[in-house]
Write an enzyme that holds these catalytic residues in place. Structure first.
Site, mmCIF file in Angstrom:
data_model
loop_
_atom_site.group_PDB
_atom_site.id
_atom_site.type_symbol
_atom_site.label_atom_id
_atom_site.label_comp_id
_atom_site.label_asym_id
_atom_site.label_seq_id
_atom_site.Cartn_x
_atom_site.Cartn_y
_atom_site.Cartn_z
ATOM 1 N N ASP A 118 19.278 27.961 -28.001
ATOM 2 C CA ASP A 118 18.354 28.722 -27.147
ATOM 3 C C ASP A 118 17.107 27.899 -26.841
ATOM 4 O O ASP A 118 16.237 28.340 -26.081
ATOM 5 C CB ASP A 118 18.013 30.092 -27.753
ATOM 6 C CG ASP A 118 17.322 29.990 -29.087
ATOM 7 O OD1 ASP A 118 17.201 28.865 -29.634
ATOM 8 O OD2 ASP A 118 16.899 31.036 -29.616
ATOM 9 N N ASP B 49 23.882 29.901 -29.558
ATOM 10 C CA ASP B 49 22.787 30.653 -30.172
ATOM 11 C C ASP B 49 22.760 32.089 -29.659
ATOM 12 O O ASP B 49 22.850 32.322 -28.444
ATOM 13 C CB ASP B 49 21.436 30.009 -29.812
ATOM 14 C CG ASP B 49 20.857 29.195 -30.945
ATOM 15 O OD1 ASP B 49 21.206 29.454 -32.118
ATOM 16 O OD2 ASP B 49 20.058 28.288 -30.643
ATOM 17 N N LYS C 193 25.385 31.155 -33.589
ATOM 18 C CA LYS C 193 24.331 30.861 -34.565
ATOM 19 C C LYS C 193 23.263 31.932 -34.421
ATOM 20 O O LYS C 193 22.971 32.364 -33.301
ATOM 21 C CB LYS C 193 23.741 29.475 -34.326
ATOM 22 C CG LYS C 193 22.571 29.143 -35.277
ATOM 23 C CD LYS C 193 22.216 27.683 -35.249
ATOM 24 C CE LYS C 193 21.293 27.267 -34.143
ATOM 25 N NZ LYS C 193 19.990 27.968 -34.071
ATOM 26 N N GLU D 141 15.979 24.044 -40.709
ATOM 27 C CA GLU D 141 15.032 23.401 -39.775
ATOM 28 C C GLU D 141 13.633 23.315 -40.380
ATOM 29 O O GLU D 141 13.134 24.283 -40.979
ATOM 30 C CB GLU D 141 14.969 24.186 -38.453
ATOM 31 C CG GLU D 141 13.957 23.571 -37.481
ATOM 32 C CD GLU D 141 14.057 24.070 -36.054
ATOM 33 O OE1 GLU D 141 14.928 24.897 -35.755
ATOM 34 O OE2 GLU D 141 13.228 23.604 -35.239
HETATM 35 O O1 KIV Z 1 17.941 26.081 -30.170
HETATM 36 C C1 KIV Z 1 18.220 24.992 -30.692
HETATM 37 O O2 KIV Z 1 18.386 23.974 -30.019
HETATM 38 C C2 KIV Z 1 18.355 24.967 -32.144
HETATM 39 C C3 KIV Z 1 18.436 23.626 -32.795
HETATM 40 C C4 KIV Z 1 17.194 22.888 -32.609
HETATM 41 C C5 KIV Z 1 18.845 23.731 -34.209
HETATM 42 O O3 KIV Z 1 18.391 25.974 -32.762
#
Ligand code: KIV
Length: 290
Positions: free
Chosen positions: A67, A106, A136, A205
């Site tokens: 995201d 995401d 995710k 993270e």
């Molecule tokens: O949104 C994203 O790109 C992420 C990564 C940085 C882990 O969650």
């Protein structure tokens, strides 16, 4: 040998030559960690478009439709305004552009936190509309029930703990997490909770190095670090950061290219040729008609 693609305009699929690589699977990635050891680290990058996916696919194990596309593609101030529609459109493009990597998407802010049922509705829509293999979502203990609910219903979940950018309004910024003992203990508890709930992997993270290493040693599933520790079972980065698309990147990002300058220079060269009327004509390109 490098891969070339022929666009099938009927299906919008880019067919690779040589023949397609076999797509990796989530159980295969999960199984890389055996008795706390991951012999082959998981290589992951973000991807948002079909062409980006084509270029990254052969080099990665896991493509994340992050995201972060809110900031990277749409120029939004954070990932908070990102919608399910955006994630579904970009997720489908990345699946079309890849043959080898596992693709996960995401879950955007507001699409899953309300209840496990809400999360199932959103996640199942993403999988149906894109062909991605999993999702995710951000959060630790508070999301454990949801992770268990989705996992039990056939939706593989990658957890995301430590610095969770969707919570920027509650965290007050994007600074590193786990510096004091209480916060470190909370993040360790989050890691145990999402692992026990059945996530197939977890992104860690912006967590201080020793804590990320400790979590990696403590949980059975692979950890994927970003600004965390080289000891993690894999690493992920925002592709546009490593390409050097932005003037400012997080401190932990190593730039592997300076694509912003290349694009800028190409546009400047083009503009100069147009203004000088030295731009090639159709006759010069195709040859004058006799
Ligand atoms: O949104 C994203 O790109 C992420 C990564 C940085 C882990 O969650």
């Amino acid at each position: 040998m490098s891969t070339t693609y022929t666009l099938d305009t009927g299906t919008s699929r880019a067919n690779p030559t040589p023949a397609p690589l076999r797509r990796l699977t989530i159980p295969g990635l999960r199984a890389r960690k055996v008795d706390g050891v991951t012999a082959e680290p998981i290589v992951s990058l973000t991807a948002y478009t079909a062409r980006q996916a084509q270029l990254l696919d052969a080099h990665c194990d896991l493509l994340l439709v992050g995201d972060s596309l809110g900031q990277v593609i749409y120029g939004l101030p954070s990932s908070v305004p990102v919608t399910l529609d955006m994630m579904a459109a970009h997720g489908a493009a990345v699946v079309r552009g890849s043959y080898h990597s596992v693709v996960i998407i995401d879950m955007p802010f507001g699409s899953y936190e309300g209840s496990p049922e809400q999360a199932f509705e959103s996640a199942s829509r993403l999988l149906k509309e894109t062909g991605a293999a999993g999702v995710k979502l951000e959060g630790g203990i508070a999301m454990a029930e949801t992770i268990a609910f989705l996992s039990a219903r056939g939706i593989p979940v990658c957890a995301h703990i430590g610095l969770t950018p969707q919570a920027v309004n509650a965290l007050g910024g994007y600074g590193p997490r786990g510096r004091d003992e209480a916060e470190a203990a909370k993040i360790m508890a989050d890691a145990h909770a999402v692992a026990a709930a059945g996530c197939f992997a977890m992104v860690i993270e912006g967590v201080v190095e020793p804590l990320a290493a400790k979590i990696t040693a403590a949980v059975p599933c692979p950890t994927i670090g970003i600004g965390a520790s080289a000891a993690c079972d894999g690493q992920v980065l925002v592709t546009d950061d490593l390409l050097g698309m932005f003037e400012r990147t997080p401190r932990f990002v190593k730039r592997y290219a300076d694509v912003a300058s290349t694009i800028s220079q190409a546009a400047a060269d083009y503009a100069a040729e147009v203004r000088a009327r030295s731009f090639p004509t159709a006759d010069q390109i195709y040859g004058a008609k006799k």
